[in-house]
Design a protein around this motif. Structure first.
Motif, PDB file in Angstrom:
ATOM      1  N   ILE A  24      16.091  18.696  25.213  1.00 14.77           N
ATOM      2  CA  ILE A  24      16.418  17.167  25.827  1.00 14.77           C
ATOM      3  C   ILE A  24      16.555  16.086  24.857  1.00 14.77           C
ATOM      4  N   GLY A  25      17.683  15.244  24.803  1.00 14.92           N
ATOM      5  CA  GLY A  25      17.768  14.231  23.954  1.00 14.92           C
ATOM      6  C   GLY A  25      18.293  14.628  22.577  1.00 14.92           C
ATOM      7  N   GLU A  26      17.830  13.811  21.650  1.00 18.30           N
ATOM      8  CA  GLU A  26      18.608  13.848  20.439  1.00 18.30           C
ATOM      9  C   GLU A  26      17.723  14.833  19.603  1.00 18.30           C
ATOM     10  N   GLY A  27      18.382  15.775  18.856  1.00 19.70           N
ATOM     11  CA  GLY A  27      17.897  16.878  18.073  1.00 19.70           C
ATOM     12  C   GLY A  27      17.405  16.448  16.795  1.00 19.70           C
ATOM     13  N   LEU A  28      17.166  17.099  15.602  1.00 18.11           N
ATOM     14  CA  LEU A  28      16.478  16.793  14.397  1.00 18.11           C
ATOM     15  C   LEU A  28      17.608  16.988  13.394  1.00 18.11           C
ATOM     16  N   PRO A  29      17.591  16.577  12.161  1.00 18.62           N
ATOM     17  CA  PRO A  29      18.641  16.750  11.247  1.00 18.62           C
ATOM     18  C   PRO A  29      18.322  18.399  10.983  1.00 18.62           C
ATOM     19  N   ARG A  89       8.668  14.041  23.417  1.00 21.87           N
ATOM     20  CA  ARG A  89       8.229  12.870  23.695  1.00 21.87           C
ATOM     21  C   ARG A  89       8.271  12.622  25.506  1.00 21.87           C
ATOM     22  N   LYS A  90       7.419  11.892  26.037  1.00 19.78           N
ATOM     23  CA  LYS A  90       7.360  11.627  27.333  1.00 19.78           C
ATOM     24  C   LYS A  90       7.733  10.248  27.625  1.00 19.78           C
ATOM     25  N   SER A  91       8.243   9.972  29.041  1.00 18.67           N
ATOM     26  CA  SER A  91       8.831   8.783  29.140  1.00 18.67           C
ATOM     27  C   SER A  91       7.859   7.591  29.342  1.00 18.67           C
ATOM     28  N   GLN A  92       8.176   6.213  29.261  1.00 20.32           N
ATOM     29  CA  GLN A  92       7.232   5.258  29.385  1.00 20.32           C
ATOM     30  C   GLN A  92       6.631   5.190  30.962  1.00 20.32           C
ATOM     31  N   SER A  93       7.303   5.945  31.731  1.00 22.60           N
ATOM     32  CA  SER A  93       6.457   5.883  33.243  1.00 22.60           C
ATOM     33  C   SER A  93       5.636   6.940  33.175  1.00 22.60           C
ATOM     34  N   TRP A  94       5.635   8.000  32.232  1.00 18.61           N
ATOM     35  CA  TRP A  94       4.513   8.814  32.314  1.00 18.61           C
ATOM     36  C   TRP A  94       3.172   8.218  31.704  1.00 18.61           C
ATOM     37  N   TRP A  95       3.522   7.335  30.734  1.00 17.26           N
ATOM     38  CA  TRP A  95       2.376   6.787  29.854  1.00 17.26           C
ATOM     39  C   TRP A  95       1.566   5.762  30.762  1.00 17.26           C
ATOM     40  N   GLU A  96       2.426   5.079  31.711  1.00 15.43           N
ATOM     41  CA  GLU A  96       1.740   4.147  32.406  1.00 15.43           C
ATOM     42  C   GLU A  96       1.198   4.566  33.926  1.00 15.43           C
ATOM     43  N   LEU A  97       1.289   5.813  33.745  1.00 14.29           N
ATOM     44  CA  LEU A  97       0.393   6.479  34.994  1.00 14.29           C
ATOM     45  C   LEU A  97      -1.089   6.107  34.905  1.00 14.29           C
ATOM     46  N   ALA A  98      -1.916   6.447  35.857  1.00 15.85           N
ATOM     47  CA  ALA A  98      -3.339   6.310  35.537  1.00 15.85           C
ATOM     48  C   ALA A  98      -3.869   7.621  35.235  1.00 15.85           C
ATOM     49  N   GLU A 170      11.287  13.204  28.044  1.00 15.91           N
ATOM     50  CA  GLU A 170      12.865  12.634  27.445  1.00 15.91           C
ATOM     51  C   GLU A 170      13.334  13.025  26.360  1.00 15.91           C
ATOM     52  N   ARG A 171      12.439  13.802  25.648  1.00 21.21           N
ATOM     53  CA  ARG A 171      12.960  14.155  24.224  1.00 21.21           C
ATOM     54  C   ARG A 171      12.278  15.626  24.102  1.00 21.21           C
ATOM     55  N   GLU A 172      12.954  16.678  23.766  1.00 25.23           N
ATOM     56  CA  GLU A 172      12.489  17.766  23.247  1.00 25.23           C
ATOM     57  C   GLU A 172      13.160  18.399  22.568  1.00 25.23           C
ATOM     58  N   VAL A 173      12.415  19.147  21.313  1.00 27.67           N
ATOM     59  CA  VAL A 173      13.484  19.903  20.214  1.00 27.67           C
ATOM     60  C   VAL A 173      12.670  21.236  20.164  1.00 27.67           C
ATOM     61  N   GLU A 174      13.305  22.215  19.852  1.00 27.40           N
ATOM     62  CA  GLU A 174      12.577  23.535  19.475  1.00 27.40           C
ATOM     63  C   GLU A 174      12.989  24.104  18.175  1.00 27.40           C
ATOM     64  N   LEU A 175      12.029  24.321  17.428  1.00 26.55           N
ATOM     65  CA  LEU A 175      12.385  25.070  16.097  1.00 26.55           C
ATOM     66  C   LEU A 175      11.821  26.095  15.777  1.00 26.55           C
ATOM     67  N   ARG A 176      12.672  27.350  15.809  1.00 25.89           N
ATOM     68  CA  ARG A 176      12.059  28.815  15.815  1.00 25.89           C
ATOM     69  C   ARG A 176      12.186  29.075  14.134  1.00 25.89           C
ATOM     70  N   LEU A 177      10.772  29.755  13.914  1.00 26.69           N
ATOM     71  CA  LEU A 177      10.713  30.011  12.498  1.00 26.69           C
ATOM     72  C   LEU A 177      10.089  31.095  12.207  1.00 26.69           C
ATOM     73  N   VAL A 178      10.433  31.596  11.117  1.00 29.58           N
ATOM     74  CA  VAL A 178       9.569  32.949  10.551  1.00 29.58           C
ATOM     75  C   VAL A 178       9.113  32.608   9.189  1.00 29.58           C
ATOM     76  N   ARG A 179       7.836  33.344   9.165  1.00 25.29           N
ATOM     77  CA  ARG A 179       6.919  32.988   7.952  1.00 25.29           C
ATOM     78  C   ARG A 179       7.783  33.743   6.545  1.00 25.29           C
ATOM     79  N   GLN A 180       7.952  33.061   5.497  1.00 29.51           N
ATOM     80  CA  GLN A 180       8.531  33.562   4.663  1.00 29.51           C
ATOM     81  C   GLN A 180       7.696  34.702   3.901  1.00 29.51           C
ATOM     82  N   ALA A 181       8.316  35.787   3.293  1.00 35.88           N
ATOM     83  CA  ALA A 181       7.603  36.699   2.468  1.00 35.88           C
ATOM     84  C   ALA A 181       6.975  35.918   1.259  1.00 35.88           C
ATOM     85  N   SER A 182       5.822  36.328   1.130  1.00 32.50           N
ATOM     86  CA  SER A 182       4.951  35.582  -0.105  1.00 32.50           C
ATOM     87  C   SER A 182       5.685  36.041  -1.421  1.00 32.50           C
ATOM     88  N   ALA A 183       6.035  35.175  -2.406  1.00 31.67           N
ATOM     89  CA  ALA A 183       6.566  35.385  -3.745  1.00 31.67           C
ATOM     90  C   ALA A 183       6.073  36.509  -4.488  1.00 31.67           C
TER      91      ALA A 183
END
Lengths: 183, 183
Positions: A24-29, A89-98, A170-183
């Motif tokens: 949702i919305g803009e990604g990350l570089p 990131r949630k919208s302003q309307s979420w944060w204005e809720l009680a 209003e903004r959601e990014v998903e980064l899928r990751l794998v643990r690197q083998a130890s050097a």
């Protein structure tokens, strides 16, 4: 004491990026890897850095906390070689809720806590609060699981994204990751 | 957007310190004045600096928010020449409570929100959240009022300090301030 965690997108790091999706919305570089460090430790150069605080629970009731404690799912289990970072990131309307309105959507309607319980202890999860740090996202959620539980993770996020709570995302990014083998 | 406010104790600043009291636990090093600035603006040298975020409400219900909105009390009213800064830290046992337990103490038992309503609009109040910033205090509360309402302020804080919620306060400092005449 509150701990602030930094997720640094860079050329190298413990977690290699398998995929990065702007849901949702803009990604990350684009970056090759993510390093996870505690604030105050030495910071390597990074393309971007997202910060969040490990804070107290905000919505969980005593009954829910007890249920969560019955299925402990720590991070850094050796078999949990996959991770996913989901900045939201949630919208302003979420944060204005009680508080009562947010909790009604979060739990009685969306069953957020109970959905998470269904995938414990397979899918470990740690929530980081970013909004009060003046960050571009409100929350950074970090998941870790073994490859055989990748389907569980997908079911978990599909169910959460179908809830009424997600109407406020209003903004959601998903980064899928794998643990690197130890050097 | 979340705004982070810095309260800087220094030799000079808009608010002159009339008195500084350590009410529970350790006090703060003595300073002559307090400057209130938004994070990101130029920071003068200071003896100490306390930071807090103006965040969303955490415990207030819709009914309480409506009641608060019926008695608006903005900051910076010309007649409100007195201010008080109260940094507070709550105990670990407070932060380990569940949301329903904290709210029960905060509201149904301590009547915190309703006590504050009794002194609106005379005593203006702004809460700043510091805990997730890794600060030494959890909250910084800023009050402003006219000299004729100083008794109201004293009654308000006396009632709050008599509540069960205050059993969880492990550090509390009170800085009494007066706005400096403009040069």
């Amino acid at each position: 004491m509150t701990r602030i965690i930094a997720f640094s997108g860079a050329e190298s790091g413990e977690w290699r990026v398998l995929a990065s999706h702007a849901l949702i919305g803009e990604g990350l570089p684009p970056v090759a890897a993510i390093a996870v460090t505690e604030e105050g430790s030495a910071a390597e150069p990074a393309t971007w850095r997202l910060r969040g605080a490990i804070s107290n629970t905000r919505y969980a009731t005593r009954a829910e906390i007890t249920a969560l404690q019955l299925a402990p799912a720590p991070l850094a289990r050796p078999e949990a070689t996959l991770a996913v970072l989901i900045p939201i990131r949630k919208s302003q309307s979420w944060w204005e809720l009680a508080q009562d309105e947010r909790r009604a959507i979060f739990e009685e309607t969306s069953h957020h806590t109970r959905i998470g319980l269904d995938y414990l202890p397979a899918v470990a999860r740690r929530l980081h609060h970013s909004r009060d740090l003046g960050e571009p996202f409100d929350f950074l959620t970090w998941f870790e699981f073994a490859p055989e539980h990748a389907d569980d993770f997908d079911r978990l996020t599909a169910r959460l994204r179908a809830t009424r709570e997600w109407d406020y995302v209003e903004r959601e990014v998903e980064l899928r990751l794998v643990r690197q083998a130890s050097a």
